[in-house]
Scaffold this motif. Structure first.
Motif, PDB file in Angstrom:
ATOM      1  N   MET A 180      13.992  -9.538  -0.980  1.00  0.00           N
ATOM      2  CA  MET A 180      12.918  -8.868  -1.705  1.00  0.00           C
ATOM      3  C   MET A 180      11.863  -9.825  -2.248  1.00  0.00           C
ATOM      4  O   MET A 180      10.658  -9.635  -2.034  1.00  0.00           O
ATOM      5  CB  MET A 180      13.504  -8.044  -2.853  1.00  0.00           C
ATOM      6  N   ALA A 181      12.283 -10.843  -3.004  1.00  0.00           N
ATOM      7  CA  ALA A 181      11.315 -11.739  -3.636  1.00  0.00           C
ATOM      8  C   ALA A 181      10.490 -12.485  -2.598  1.00  0.00           C
ATOM      9  O   ALA A 181       9.270 -12.640  -2.750  1.00  0.00           O
ATOM     10  CB  ALA A 181      12.037 -12.725  -4.550  1.00  0.00           C
ATOM     11  N   LEU A 182      11.129 -12.951  -1.528  1.00  0.00           N
ATOM     12  CA  LEU A 182      10.392 -13.688  -0.503  1.00  0.00           C
ATOM     13  C   LEU A 182       9.437 -12.764   0.242  1.00  0.00           C
ATOM     14  O   LEU A 182       8.325 -13.179   0.606  1.00  0.00           O
ATOM     15  CB  LEU A 182      11.360 -14.371   0.457  1.00  0.00           C
ATOM     16  N   GLU A 183       9.825 -11.525   0.482  1.00  0.00           N
ATOM     17  CA  GLU A 183       8.903 -10.566   1.086  1.00  0.00           C
ATOM     18  C   GLU A 183       7.656 -10.415   0.217  1.00  0.00           C
ATOM     19  O   GLU A 183       6.520 -10.427   0.718  1.00  0.00           O
ATOM     20  CB  GLU A 183       9.587  -9.209   1.257  1.00  0.00           C
ATOM     21  N   ASP A 184       7.867 -10.273  -1.086  1.00  0.00           N
ATOM     22  CA  ASP A 184       6.745 -10.111  -2.008  1.00  0.00           C
ATOM     23  C   ASP A 184       5.862 -11.352  -2.023  1.00  0.00           C
ATOM     24  O   ASP A 184       4.626 -11.252  -2.098  1.00  0.00           O
ATOM     25  CB  ASP A 184       7.259  -9.812  -3.412  1.00  0.00           C
ATOM     26  N   ALA A 185       6.481 -12.542  -1.968  1.00  0.00           N
ATOM     27  CA  ALA A 185       5.717 -13.785  -1.976  1.00  0.00           C
ATOM     28  C   ALA A 185       4.898 -13.935  -0.702  1.00  0.00           C
ATOM     29  O   ALA A 185       3.711 -14.294  -0.749  1.00  0.00           O
ATOM     30  CB  ALA A 185       6.662 -14.975  -2.149  1.00  0.00           C
ATOM     31  N   PRO A 198       0.805  -1.220   0.000  1.00  0.00           N
ATOM     32  CA  PRO A 198       0.000   0.000   0.000  1.00  0.00           C
ATOM     33  C   PRO A 198       0.841   1.274   0.000  1.00  0.00           C
ATOM     34  O   PRO A 198       0.339   2.343  -0.332  1.00  0.00           O
ATOM     35  CB  PRO A 198      -0.810  -0.115   1.287  1.00  0.00           C
ATOM     36  N   GLY A 199       2.090   1.172   0.367  1.00  0.00           N
ATOM     37  CA  GLY A 199       2.979   2.328   0.389  1.00  0.00           C
ATOM     38  C   GLY A 199       4.349   1.928  -0.119  1.00  0.00           C
ATOM     39  O   GLY A 199       4.482   1.184  -1.093  1.00  0.00           O
ATOM     40  N   ALA A 200       5.381   2.383   0.553  1.00  0.00           N
ATOM     41  CA  ALA A 200       6.745   2.055   0.155  1.00  0.00           C
ATOM     42  C   ALA A 200       7.020   0.570   0.366  1.00  0.00           C
ATOM     43  O   ALA A 200       6.546  -0.040   1.324  1.00  0.00           O
ATOM     44  CB  ALA A 200       7.736   2.886   0.974  1.00  0.00           C
ATOM     45  N   VAL A 201       7.789  -0.013  -0.536  1.00  0.00           N
ATOM     46  CA  VAL A 201       8.147  -1.421  -0.409  1.00  0.00           C
ATOM     47  C   VAL A 201       9.208  -1.581   0.674  1.00  0.00           C
ATOM     48  O   VAL A 201      10.019  -0.676   0.899  1.00  0.00           O
ATOM     49  CB  VAL A 201       8.672  -1.992  -1.742  1.00  0.00           C
TER      50      VAL A 201
END
Length: 332
Positions: free
Chosen positions: A147-152, A38-41
């Motif tokens: 990064m990728a795992l956070e997104d997943a 919803p905001g900064a990654v």
């Protein structure tokens, strides 16, 4: 496992031999990308340039067709492909592969959704963060990069949060990925007890554990005994197999398999020169030792990065195997 520098050279599509440049990737008409944050990654990283989608040239054709790679992704999105016909209640979050440098967005992304949605399964295509070759700090597998795992983790939680609204059974949410996306499947399957980032909203209070997992020619899952000793000083889950040239092989300790790891389907070609068959073998044995329901299919030929496109090799019939497996475990 074949070292990163070697398979970067081997995998032309994922790591640089690309044709005509396009704008940033957009899904087909009727589908909309939605930002997952919803905001900064969390853990923002610089990239070499703006997001671009590029089409491969004649150097990389699968079943006579090129593929589209997306790189320099800094704003991850999900695109929902709604189930068609009779809704099974199942949903799959799809992780395209591409060395954690690119995303094979059609070959290992949209084409997966085109396969599953007519089966009554909702698909959520995740465009997770990846950086171009040479960018620093580089993207990569966890814990090299979060990064990728956070997104997943975020996306699985979002799907579960919206389950009622999207007519999804919150106990039938799985993940499916290819190559590095297959590694992300394993990482998501084993790192769900704690999020890598501070909660940002109610969706992060939902479980991010997948209910099932499908990893197709996954990488980054094995370590030699020497690598294991240097990294962890333990030989838990070590196996012995003729393919290892009389060397012990262990599952990557950064993939902490337990009995809570979800039921898993594995597929691999033994002649895959990008992600070695030992990656799947090591993960399979670790899952079996932990009492996890797992099914693995090994084929003599097929190579790497074939996606769902039909080739001359029998391995490309794998989607039917997954459909049967999903019924076996009660997901459809």
């Amino acid at each position: 496992m074949i070292k990163h520098s070697t398979w970067v050279l081997s995998f032309l599509f994922a790591c640089g031999v690309l044709g005509a440049q396009q704008t940033a990737w957009q899904p087909s008409p009727g589908h909309t990308q939605v930002p997952i944050w919803p905001g900064a990654v969390p853990d923002p990283q610089p990239v070499a340039g703006p997001e671009v989608a590029k089409t491969t040239g004649k150097e990389f054709l699968i079943a006579g067709r090129p593929a589209i790679g997306v790189r320099n992704v800094t704003q991850p999105t999900m695109t929902v492909y709604w189930s068609q016909g009779k809704n099974t209640g199942a949903a799959v979050v799809v992780f395209p592969g591409g060395c954690y440098k690119d995303l094979a967005i059609d070959l290992e992304g949209t084409e997966v959704c085109d396969w599953l949605t007519p089966k009554g399964i909702t698909c959520v295509l995740l465009k997770y963060r990846v950086t171009d070759v040479g960018a620093y700090p580089k993207s990569g597998p966890y814990p090299e990069s979060p990064m990728a795992l956070e997104d997943a983790q975020r996306t699985v939680g979002l799907v579960r949060f919206h389950a009622a609204e999207w007519h999804i059974d919150p106990h039938k949410i799985g993940v499916l990925g290819f190559s590095s996306g297959g590694h992300l499947v394993a990482a998501t399957s084993t790192h769900f007890a704690k999020r890598l980032y501070p909660a940002v909203d109610a969706a992060d209070k939902e479980s991010c554990r997948p209910d099932f997992a499908v990893a197709i020619y996954p990488g980054h899952l094995s370590l030699s005994a020497a690598e294991w000793d240097a990294k962890q000083g333990s030989k838990k889950f070590v196996i012995h197999h003729p393919a290892t040239a009389d060397k012990d092989l262990g599952v990557n300790p950064d993939i902490p398999v337990t009995h809570q790891t979800p039921p898993t389907f594995l597929l691999q070609a033994e002649d895959d020169r990008v992600d070695n068959v030992n990656d799947s073998l090591a993960y399979y044995i670790a899952l079996k030792n932990a009492g996890v329901q797992v099914e693995m299919h090994l084929y003599a030929q097929g190579g790497h990065a074939f996606g769902l496109r039909r080739t001359k090799f029998p391995i490309t019939g794998w989607p039917q195997l997954v459909e049967t497996w999903l019924a076996t475990i009660g997901m459809v």
